[in-house]
Design an enzyme around this catalytic site. Structure first.
Site, PDB file in Angstrom:
ATOM      1  N   CYS A 286      10.097  -7.297   5.853  1.00  0.00           N
ATOM      2  CA  CYS A 286      11.781  -6.759   5.688  1.00  0.00           C
ATOM      3  C   CYS A 286      12.159  -5.437   6.355  1.00  0.00           C
ATOM      4  CB  CYS A 286      11.794  -6.570   4.357  1.00  0.00           C
ATOM      5  SG  CYS A 286      11.810  -7.916   3.447  1.00  0.00           S
TER       6      CYS A 286
ATOM      7  N   ASN B  94       1.616   2.543   6.847  1.00  0.00           N
ATOM      8  CA  ASN B  94       0.278   2.716   6.867  1.00  0.00           C
ATOM      9  C   ASN B  94      -0.214   1.292   7.292  1.00  0.00           C
ATOM     10  OD1 ASN B  94       0.301   1.115   4.388  1.00  0.00           O
ATOM     11  ND2 ASN B  94      -1.185   2.378   3.452  1.00  0.00           N
ATOM     12  N   LEU B  95       0.326   0.312   7.740  1.00  0.00           N
ATOM     13  CA  LEU B  95       0.030  -0.970   8.244  1.00  0.00           C
ATOM     14  C   LEU B  95      -1.073  -1.687   7.193  1.00  0.00           C
ATOM     15  CD1 LEU B  95      -1.061   0.270  11.780  1.00  0.00           C
ATOM     16  CD2 LEU B  95       1.006  -0.235  10.801  1.00  0.00           C
TER      17      LEU B  95
ATOM     18  N   ARG C   3      -0.158  -4.063   5.376  1.00  0.00           N
ATOM     19  CA  ARG C   3      -0.019  -5.615   5.219  1.00  0.00           C
ATOM     20  C   ARG C   3      -0.653  -6.098   6.437  1.00  0.00           C
ATOM     21  NH1 ARG C   3       4.022  -9.877   5.328  1.00  0.00           N
ATOM     22  NH2 ARG C   3       3.024 -11.510   5.594  1.00  0.00           N
TER      23      ARG C   3
ATOM     24  N   ASP D  29       0.346   6.781   4.291  1.00  0.00           N
ATOM     25  CA  ASP D  29       0.583   5.897   3.111  1.00  0.00           C
ATOM     26  C   ASP D  29       1.255   6.858   2.105  1.00  0.00           C
ATOM     27  OD1 ASP D  29       0.124   5.123   0.564  1.00  0.00           O
ATOM     28  OD2 ASP D  29      -2.057   4.644   0.917  1.00  0.00           O
TER      29      ASP D  29
ATOM     30  N   ARG E 298       3.344  -6.450  -1.968  1.00  0.00           N
ATOM     31  CA  ARG E 298       4.414  -7.345  -2.691  1.00  0.00           C
ATOM     32  C   ARG E 298       4.116  -8.671  -2.724  1.00  0.00           C
ATOM     33  NH1 ARG E 298       2.522 -10.513   0.176  1.00  0.00           N
ATOM     34  NH2 ARG E 298       3.016 -11.455   2.007  1.00  0.00           N
TER      35      ARG E 298
ATOM     36  N   ASN F  48      -0.912   1.913  -5.815  1.00  0.00           N
ATOM     37  CA  ASN F  48      -0.028   1.931  -4.622  1.00  0.00           C
ATOM     38  C   ASN F  48       1.380   2.013  -4.815  1.00  0.00           C
ATOM     39  OD1 ASN F  48      -0.164   1.625  -1.388  1.00  0.00           O
ATOM     40  ND2 ASN F  48       1.457   0.296  -2.380  1.00  0.00           N
TER      41      ASN F  48
ATOM     42  N   THR G 158      12.422  -7.059  -7.548  1.00  0.00           N
ATOM     43  CA  THR G 158      12.396  -8.586  -7.547  1.00  0.00           C
ATOM     44  C   THR G 158      12.878  -9.169  -8.697  1.00  0.00           C
ATOM     45  OG1 THR G 158      10.512 -10.109  -7.869  1.00  0.00           O
ATOM     46  CG2 THR G 158       9.880  -8.009  -8.857  1.00  0.00           C
TER      47      THR G 158
ATOM     48  N   SER H  22       3.168 -11.159 -13.504  1.00  0.00           N
ATOM     49  CA  SER H  22       2.418 -10.624 -12.751  1.00  0.00           C
ATOM     50  C   SER H  22       2.085  -9.156 -12.707  1.00  0.00           C
ATOM     51  CB  SER H  22       2.458 -11.040 -11.412  1.00  0.00           C
ATOM     52  OG  SER H  22       3.277 -10.552 -10.729  1.00  0.00           O
TER      53      SER H  22
ATOM     54  N   HIS I 111       4.979  -7.813 -10.395  1.00  0.00           N
ATOM     55  CA  HIS I 111       6.140  -7.781 -11.143  1.00  0.00           C
ATOM     56  C   HIS I 111       6.225  -6.524 -12.086  1.00  0.00           C
ATOM     57  CE1 HIS I 111       6.299 -12.212  -9.803  1.00  0.00           C
ATOM     58  NE2 HIS I 111       7.491 -11.827  -9.337  1.00  0.00           N
TER      59      HIS I 111
ATOM     60  N   LYS J 230       7.132  -3.413 -10.482  1.00  0.00           N
ATOM     61  CA  LYS J 230       8.479  -3.357 -10.270  1.00  0.00           C
ATOM     62  C   LYS J 230       9.485  -3.018 -11.606  1.00  0.00           C
ATOM     63  CE  LYS J 230       8.358  -4.798  -5.996  1.00  0.00           C
ATOM     64  NZ  LYS J 230       8.854  -3.905  -4.678  1.00  0.00           N
TER      65      LYS J 230
ATOM     66  N   GLN K  65      15.988  -9.616  -6.119  1.00  0.00           N
ATOM     67  CA  GLN K  65      16.475 -10.817  -5.538  1.00  0.00           C
ATOM     68  C   GLN K  65      15.611 -11.926  -6.003  1.00  0.00           C
ATOM     69  OE1 GLN K  65      14.234  -9.132  -3.871  1.00  0.00           O
ATOM     70  NE2 GLN K  65      13.086 -10.516  -2.802  1.00  0.00           N
TER      71      GLN K  65
END
Length: 321
Positions: free
Chosen positions: A122, A142-143, A145, A184, A211, A229, A255, A292, A295, A298, A321
């Protein structure tokens, strides 16, 4: 006191925003040089697509400027229904809120947008879209993913170049600079404060969170790290905003999972609901029903947003979304 300007929006609108970011920021086949290294450096993890001019100011991201208690000069409080907002967005009658907000905040100077998680599927398209529309863009990542992909033994179907190669490729095809900062935001509050203080962004677009719901539930360690995180990252950004850029606009990707799935009878509320507490009527944030750890983080983000909007009048839009 001013009512919170943070809005948690229902499914259709944030989906349109993300579609806008993806379609606007993915590589135009007609604009590439045809070299594989250039195209793979530019594409998102979602694969190559078309770079498209997209409508910008999404009036459905309504906000007021709580510091003046007056409507924002660009993001008018239109009180549109979801259906009407979608219609106007699709017809091109609306421009994207980020650009409009920064233009109002920045006046004649180049708007500055900080994209947290800017190397992700995204964040990278969003960074390209903002850069094409005249923003000074700094992506912060911070890479993580990429590291999670390695941990799980998987990779993108489309080769993804390093952030340094991606920004160089964008410079080659557009002439625009995007700065990459490897950081980070959940680790060091002083570093995040220095970052925000240095760039003084008009907009902060926050994608920098773990995510995946299944990943967040995979092991005890995954559960702990997802909470650490996601929550610390958001809070570090909020503290830094308050200290250095209290009038900036934070746009956070939430979310629909905060409301649960299949638990709401009827339409999901637009962030808030009216209730009666004894004899007093009031508006409260719609009840959470996460499924979860991901979630749940969030939902906790949303609690922090509501507090900082109410207590310190920060300008925040939480997109679900």
């Amino acid at each position: 006191s001013p009512r919170p300007t943070m809005r948690a929006r229902s499914a259709a609108l944030p989906a349109l925003l993300l579609a806008a970011a993806f379609a606007a920021a993915l590589l135009l086949s007609s604009r590439t040089t045809g070299r594989q290294d250039l195209s793979s450096a530019l594409v998102s993890r979602s694969g190559p697509s078309t770079l498209t001019k997209l409508p910008g100011r999404a009036g459905w991201m309504t906000t007021t400027s709580p510091r003046s208690h007056q409507p924002d000069s660009v993001l008018h409080k239109l009180k549109l229904s979801t259906r009407e907002a979608c219609r106007r967005f699709k017809s091109g009658e609306m421009d994207w809120a980020v650009r409009a907000t920064s233009a109002a905040a920045a006046g004649d100077k180049t708007p500055v947008s900080l994209v947290l998680g800017g190397d992700g599927f995204c964040g990278w398209p969003t960074a390209l879209h903002l850069s094409e529309h005249g923003h000074k863009v700094i992506i912060v990542d911070n890479l993580l993913r990429r590291k999670i992909d390695e941990e799980l033994g998987t990779q993108s179907l489309t080769p993804i170049k390093s952030p340094e190669e991606r920004v160089a490729a964008w410079k080659e095809v557009s002439g625009n600079d995007i700065e990459f900062v490897n950081m980070d935001v959940s680790e060091s509050l002083p570093e995040v404060m220095d970052l925000i203080g240095k760039y003084k962004p008009d907009n902060i677009i926050h994608f920098a969170e773990i995510r995946a719901a299944p990943y967040s539930m995979k092991t005890p360690g995954n559960k702990a790290e997802t909470v650490r995180n996601n929550i610390l990252g958001v809070h570090n950004v909020l503290i830094s905003m308050l200290e250095h850029v209290p009038d900036a606009h934070l746009i956070h990707l939430g979310t629909m999972g905060v409301y649960g799935y299949g638990t709401v009878d009827g339409a999901i509320p637009e962030g808030y609901v009216n209730v009666c507490m004894g004899k007093k009527e009031m508006e409260i944030v719609a009840p959470y029903h996460p499924g979860s750890v991901y979630h749940t983080t969030k939902c906790l983000d949303n609690v922090l947003f509501n507090f900082y909007v109410k207590n310190d009048q920060l300008r925040i839009t939480d997109l679900h979304q």
